[in-house]
Design an enzyme around this catalytic site. Structure first.
Site, PDB file in Angstrom:
ATOM      1  N   LYS A 199       0.847  -1.194   0.000  1.00 38.51           N
ATOM      2  CA  LYS A 199       0.000   0.000   0.000  1.00 38.51           C
ATOM      3  C   LYS A 199       0.883   1.244   0.000  1.00 38.51           C
ATOM      4  O   LYS A 199       1.493   1.598   1.005  1.00 38.51           O
ATOM      5  CB  LYS A 199      -0.918   0.039   1.234  1.00 38.51           C
ATOM      6  CG  LYS A 199      -2.030   1.065   1.035  1.00 38.51           C
ATOM      7  CD  LYS A 199      -2.752   1.411   2.311  1.00 38.51           C
ATOM      8  CE  LYS A 199      -2.073   2.484   3.088  1.00 38.51           C
ATOM      9  NZ  LYS A 199      -1.855   3.740   2.361  1.00 38.51           N
ATOM     10  N   GLY A 251       6.117   4.761   8.910  1.00 40.35           N
ATOM     11  CA  GLY A 251       5.245   5.923   9.018  1.00 40.35           C
ATOM     12  C   GLY A 251       5.352   6.555  10.384  1.00 40.35           C
ATOM     13  O   GLY A 251       6.351   6.395  11.093  1.00 40.35           O
ATOM     14  N   SER A 252       4.300   7.247  10.765  1.00 47.88           N
ATOM     15  CA  SER A 252       4.312   8.008  12.014  1.00 47.88           C
ATOM     16  C   SER A 252       4.103   7.090  13.220  1.00 47.88           C
ATOM     17  O   SER A 252       3.569   5.981  13.093  1.00 47.88           O
ATOM     18  CB  SER A 252       3.198   9.048  11.978  1.00 47.88           C
ATOM     19  OG  SER A 252       1.951   8.386  11.890  1.00 47.88           O
ATOM     20  N   GLY A 256       1.708   4.011  13.720  1.00 49.28           N
ATOM     21  CA  GLY A 256       2.474   2.810  14.073  1.00 49.28           C
ATOM     22  C   GLY A 256       1.871   2.082  15.268  1.00 49.28           C
ATOM     23  O   GLY A 256       1.797   0.853  15.298  1.00 49.28           O
ATOM     24  N   LYS A 258      -1.270   2.144  16.135  1.00 49.69           N
ATOM     25  CA  LYS A 258      -2.518   1.494  15.675  1.00 49.69           C
ATOM     26  C   LYS A 258      -2.181   0.205  14.928  1.00 49.69           C
ATOM     27  O   LYS A 258      -2.808  -0.831  15.125  1.00 49.69           O
ATOM     28  CB  LYS A 258      -3.278   2.418  14.710  1.00 49.69           C
ATOM     29  CG  LYS A 258      -3.989   3.571  15.374  1.00 49.69           C
ATOM     30  CD  LYS A 258      -4.806   4.311  14.331  1.00 49.69           C
ATOM     31  CE  LYS A 258      -5.181   5.693  14.844  1.00 49.69           C
ATOM     32  NZ  LYS A 258      -5.612   6.605  13.812  1.00 49.69           N
ATOM     33  N   CYS A 307      12.856  10.807   8.173  1.00 53.10           N
ATOM     34  CA  CYS A 307      12.769  10.274   9.535  1.00 53.10           C
ATOM     35  C   CYS A 307      14.092  10.427  10.263  1.00 53.10           C
ATOM     36  O   CYS A 307      14.137  10.607  11.467  1.00 53.10           O
ATOM     37  CB  CYS A 307      12.348   8.815   9.496  1.00 53.10           C
ATOM     38  SG  CYS A 307      13.347   7.848   8.380  1.00 53.10           S
ATOM     39  N   GLU A 404       8.946  15.438  16.771  1.00 50.27           N
ATOM     40  CA  GLU A 404       9.343  15.360  15.365  1.00 50.27           C
ATOM     41  C   GLU A 404       8.484  16.324  14.561  1.00 50.27           C
ATOM     42  O   GLU A 404       7.259  16.215  14.560  1.00 50.27           O
ATOM     43  CB  GLU A 404       9.140  13.931  14.845  1.00 50.27           C
ATOM     44  CG  GLU A 404       9.548  13.777  13.396  1.00 50.27           C
ATOM     45  CD  GLU A 404       9.287  12.372  12.855  1.00 50.27           C
ATOM     46  OE1 GLU A 404       8.151  11.880  12.988  1.00 50.27           O
ATOM     47  OE2 GLU A 404      10.223  11.780  12.295  1.00 50.27           O
TER      48      GLU A 404
HETATM   49  P1  NAD Z   1       1.494   8.085   8.372  1.00 52.25           P
HETATM   50  O1  NAD Z   1       1.748   7.292   9.584  1.00 52.25           O
HETATM   51  O2  NAD Z   1       0.454   9.118   8.374  1.00 52.25           O
HETATM   52  O3  NAD Z   1       1.131   7.118   7.145  1.00 52.25           O
HETATM   53  C1  NAD Z   1       1.965   6.051   6.771  1.00 52.25           C
HETATM   54  C2  NAD Z   1       1.165   5.030   5.989  1.00 52.25           C
HETATM   55  O4  NAD Z   1       0.210   4.421   6.873  1.00 52.25           O
HETATM   56  C3  NAD Z   1       0.356   5.611   4.831  1.00 52.25           C
HETATM   57  O5  NAD Z   1       0.462   4.733   3.736  1.00 52.25           O
HETATM   58  C4  NAD Z   1      -1.067   5.642   5.390  1.00 52.25           C
HETATM   59  O6  NAD Z   1      -2.063   5.555   4.402  1.00 52.25           O
HETATM   60  C5  NAD Z   1      -1.075   4.389   6.258  1.00 52.25           C
HETATM   61  N1  NAD Z   1      -2.098   4.338   7.299  1.00 52.25           N
HETATM   62  C6  NAD Z   1      -2.794   5.364   7.858  1.00 52.25           C
HETATM   63  N2  NAD Z   1      -3.624   4.891   8.823  1.00 52.25           N
HETATM   64  C7  NAD Z   1      -3.440   3.549   8.879  1.00 52.25           C
HETATM   65  C8  NAD Z   1      -3.986   2.504   9.685  1.00 52.25           C
HETATM   66  N3  NAD Z   1      -4.890   2.736  10.625  1.00 52.25           N
HETATM   67  N4  NAD Z   1      -3.551   1.244   9.487  1.00 52.25           N
HETATM   68  C9  NAD Z   1      -2.598   0.975   8.564  1.00 52.25           C
HETATM   69  N5  NAD Z   1      -2.054   1.921   7.751  1.00 52.25           N
HETATM   70  C10 NAD Z   1      -2.466   3.195   7.916  1.00 52.25           C
HETATM   71  O7  NAD Z   1       2.942   8.687   8.000  1.00 52.25           O
HETATM   72  P2  NAD Z   1       3.312   9.717   6.852  1.00 52.25           P
HETATM   73  O8  NAD Z   1       2.771  11.054   7.235  1.00 52.25           O
HETATM   74  O9  NAD Z   1       2.943   9.130   5.531  1.00 52.25           O
HETATM   75  O10 NAD Z   1       4.913   9.711   6.956  1.00 52.25           O
HETATM   76  C11 NAD Z   1       5.617  10.489   7.867  1.00 52.25           C
HETATM   77  C12 NAD Z   1       6.041   9.683   9.080  1.00 52.25           C
HETATM   78  O11 NAD Z   1       6.760   8.524   8.685  1.00 52.25           O
HETATM   79  C13 NAD Z   1       6.988  10.433   9.982  1.00 52.25           C
HETATM   80  O12 NAD Z   1       6.614  10.290  11.330  1.00 52.25           O
HETATM   81  C14 NAD Z   1       8.350   9.770   9.746  1.00 52.25           C
HETATM   82  O13 NAD Z   1       9.250   9.869  10.795  1.00 52.25           O
HETATM   83  C15 NAD Z   1       7.951   8.376   9.443  1.00 52.25           C
HETATM   84  N6  NAD Z   1       8.991   7.722   8.630  1.00 52.25           N
HETATM   85  C16 NAD Z   1       9.851   6.830   9.233  1.00 52.25           C
HETATM   86  C17 NAD Z   1      10.867   6.242   8.497  1.00 52.25           C
HETATM   87  C18 NAD Z   1      11.852   5.273   9.131  1.00 52.25           C
HETATM   88  O14 NAD Z   1      12.562   4.578   8.415  1.00 52.25           O
HETATM   89  N7  NAD Z   1      11.932   5.192  10.431  1.00 52.25           N
HETATM   90  C19 NAD Z   1      10.997   6.527   7.142  1.00 52.25           C
HETATM   91  C20 NAD Z   1      10.119   7.426   6.570  1.00 52.25           C
HETATM   92  C21 NAD Z   1       9.104   8.008   7.327  1.00 52.25           C
END
Ligand code: NAD
Length: 500
Positions: A199, A251-252, A256, A258, A307, A404
């Site tokens: 996804k 992701g965030s 994460g 959830k 990140c 962050e």
């Molecule tokens: P986000 O958490 O909003 O979304 C990430 C993904 O999760 C998207 O594809 C989104 O559609 C999906 N998503 C949303 N709700 C969900 C749910 N309930 N269940 C499953 N999937 C769901 O993050 P973002 O705004 O896209 O990205 C930014 C964040 O990602 C920042 O906090 C950043 O630090 C983190 N990040 C971490 C790394 C790493 O390697 N540690 C790398 C890149 C980004």
């Protein structure tokens, strides 16, 4: 517009029209139309933006949990045969993906600049990194023997070890490094023999949608990779589905958490790559001019939406004055602009939502009376631009120090003793990365041993190699991507005991 590569917005839009299938999901090797009015409201129409201008470049429809069901069935049907392919067969497909991406390099760069707002040079690095990742895992899996003998000393028992794929995987990626984050998950998952549901972020769908065509062109067996353009509903359906064996999420932290609880159902294997608030430590003996380049690269690359951004600067008290003078001048000379302009050094934020997030922190900084060395403004006009921003003498209790931002904001403080620098660097709920700038390699390596972070640059910044495992400590996540650890994340070991 000054663009020596000849890559323009019009060319990228042509790629979008000719090479990207919208209103569809890639399931079981085919583009399956996502029908209109599945929800019967305006959420059926999902806009995709050009962050450089704020213009809607396309609209599409997002999948629902019903598509997840179909995709899980496809991945499940494909698993029996894909998991039994030889390592050389799987390596052949990975190399074919890399080759096809190389052939379409400019198109992928164009889609990334168009949909993500990255400057062209940064988008080129992303596509190159993704290609290198597919090639790396093709080589790594080819080198893995089916059986390895484990020494059992005096036991009189022969012990053999082999690896099996973990199963059907849900791969969920964010918008900040489309294609790269996907490659970090997809390449080792395929190498290990897993089948997947991928996804992409609903914010930056274009680059990953082109991947569907690449998979078709290389005749990837049906159902091995299924791509579902969708939002939270699809992510939740994937991560809680009883037939999914492994969840890999980047992701965030909010999402994460959830995902972790969704994946708890059925005890799924899990990898989480989450947020960071990484430190860059500049020691008294550092080359100040070079240190400023590392500081700028560490926070303003990708407009700070990394990140591992080194968003907290700890500078030795003795060099503070001269460093801030040079840092301010270099920061103010950065060319902020349209990603398609080859002279651009920092592009826009990815979305209006991300711009608002940065604005929120500008407001908090004002309320906290932080000392702004430079920046602190949203740029008027079209597009999602904020100025590169530095706050000095920021207390460790400030929200900007602890949270962050995911934008071009650097917070700074000073130290006099190395132990104080290490204490400040480690004083965070995150522990993803760090940078140390020092002329004394031995002293810097001693600091490395005390700093909590999975990835540490010494006199370098933000370089990522496919060989070097990626991931953090504390709330920065669980597990490692890239390197041999990244392959282990998609394998389970099996041990066989037999008489000698
Ligand atoms: P986000 O958490 O909003 O979304 C990430 C993904 O999760 C998207 O594809 C989104 O559609 C999906 N998503 C949303 N709700 C969900 C749910 N309930 N269940 C499953 N999937 C769901 O993050 P973002 O705004 O896209 O990205 C930014 C964040 O990602 C920042 O906090 C950043 O630090 C983190 N990040 C971490 C790394 C790493 O390697 N540690 C790398 C890149 C980004």
């Amino acid at each position: 517009m000054n663009n020596s590569d000849g890559l323009t917005r019009d060319i990228a839009k042509q790629t979008m029209q000719n090479d990207v299938v919208l209103n569809a999901a890639y399931i079981n090797g085919n583009w399956v139309a996502v029908e209109t009015a599945e929800r019967g409201d305006e959420t059926d129409i999902h806009p995709l933006y050009d962050p450089n201008s704020g213009e809607v470049i396309a609209t599409t429809r997002l999948c629902t949990s019903a598509h997840v069901e179909t995709a899980v069935n496809a991945a499940s049907d494909a698993y029996a045969s894909w998991s039994q392919t030889t390592v050389s067969e799987r390596a052949r497909y990975l190399n074919a993906i890399a080759e096809s991406m190389e052939q379409q390099f400019d198109k992928l760069v164009g889609l990334s600049v168009l949909n993500n707002g990255k400057p062209i040079e940064e988008a080129k690095i992303d596509v190159s990194d993704a290609i290198a990742c597919y090639r790396y895992y093709a080589n790594l899996i080819t080198a893995q023997e089916t059986w390895s003998e484990v020494s059992t000393s005096e036991s009189g028992i022969r012990l053999l070890k082999t690896y099996a794929p973990v199963g059907i995987c849900a791969l969920i990626v964010p918008w900040n490094f489309p294609m790269v984050t996907t490659a970090w998950k997809l390449a080792p998952a395929l190498a290990a023999g897993c089948t997947v549901l991928l996804k992409p972020s609903e914010v930056t769908l274009l680059p990953e949608l082109m991947l569907g065509n690449i998979l078709s062109a290389i005749n990837m067996p049906k159902g091995v990779v299924n791509i579902l353009p969708g939002g939270a509903e699809v992510g939740a359906a994937m991560t809680s589905h009883p037939q999914i064996d492994k969840v890999s999420f980047t992701g965030s932290n909010v999402v994460g958490e959830k995902v972790m609880s969704q994946a708890a159902k059925g005890i799924k294997d899990i990898s989480l790559e989450l947020g960071g608030k990484s430190a860059i430590i500049v020691c008294a003996d550092a080359d100040i001019d070079y240190a400023c380049d590392l500081i700028i690269g560490g926070i303003f690359t990708n407009a700070g939406q990394i990140c591992s951004a080194t968003s907290r600067l700890l500078v030795h008290q003795d060099i503070k004055q001269s460093l801030f003078k040079i840092l301010k001048a270099k920061t103010e000379s950065l060319h902020i602009g349209d990603g398609f302009d080859i002279s651009t050094q920092m592009g826009p934020l990815v979305s209006a939502q991300q711009l608002n997030q940065v604005k929120k922190y500008f407001d908090i900084a004002a309320a906290e009376h932080l000392n702004c060395l430079t920046g602190g403004e949203i740029v008027d006009g079209s597009g999602y631009f904020a100025t590169p921003t530095i706050y000095t003498d920021v207390p460790a209790t400030s929200q900007l120090w602890m949270e962050e931002v995911f934008g071009p904001i650097l917070v700074t403080t000073t130290f006099t003793e190395e132990a104080e620098a290490i204490r400040l660097a480690n004083d965070s709920k995150y522990a993803l990365a760090a940078t140390i700038v020092s002329a004394d390699e031995k002293a810097a390596l001693d600091m490395v041993l005390q700093i909590q972070a999975g990835h540490i640059w010494m006199n370098e910044q933000q370089i990522v190699l496919p060989e070097a495992g990626w991931g953090g400590f504390k709330q920065s996540g669980i597990g490692r991507e890239l390197g041999a650890d990244g392959l282990s994340a998609y394998q389970k070991s099996k041990h066989v005991l037999l008489p000698q």
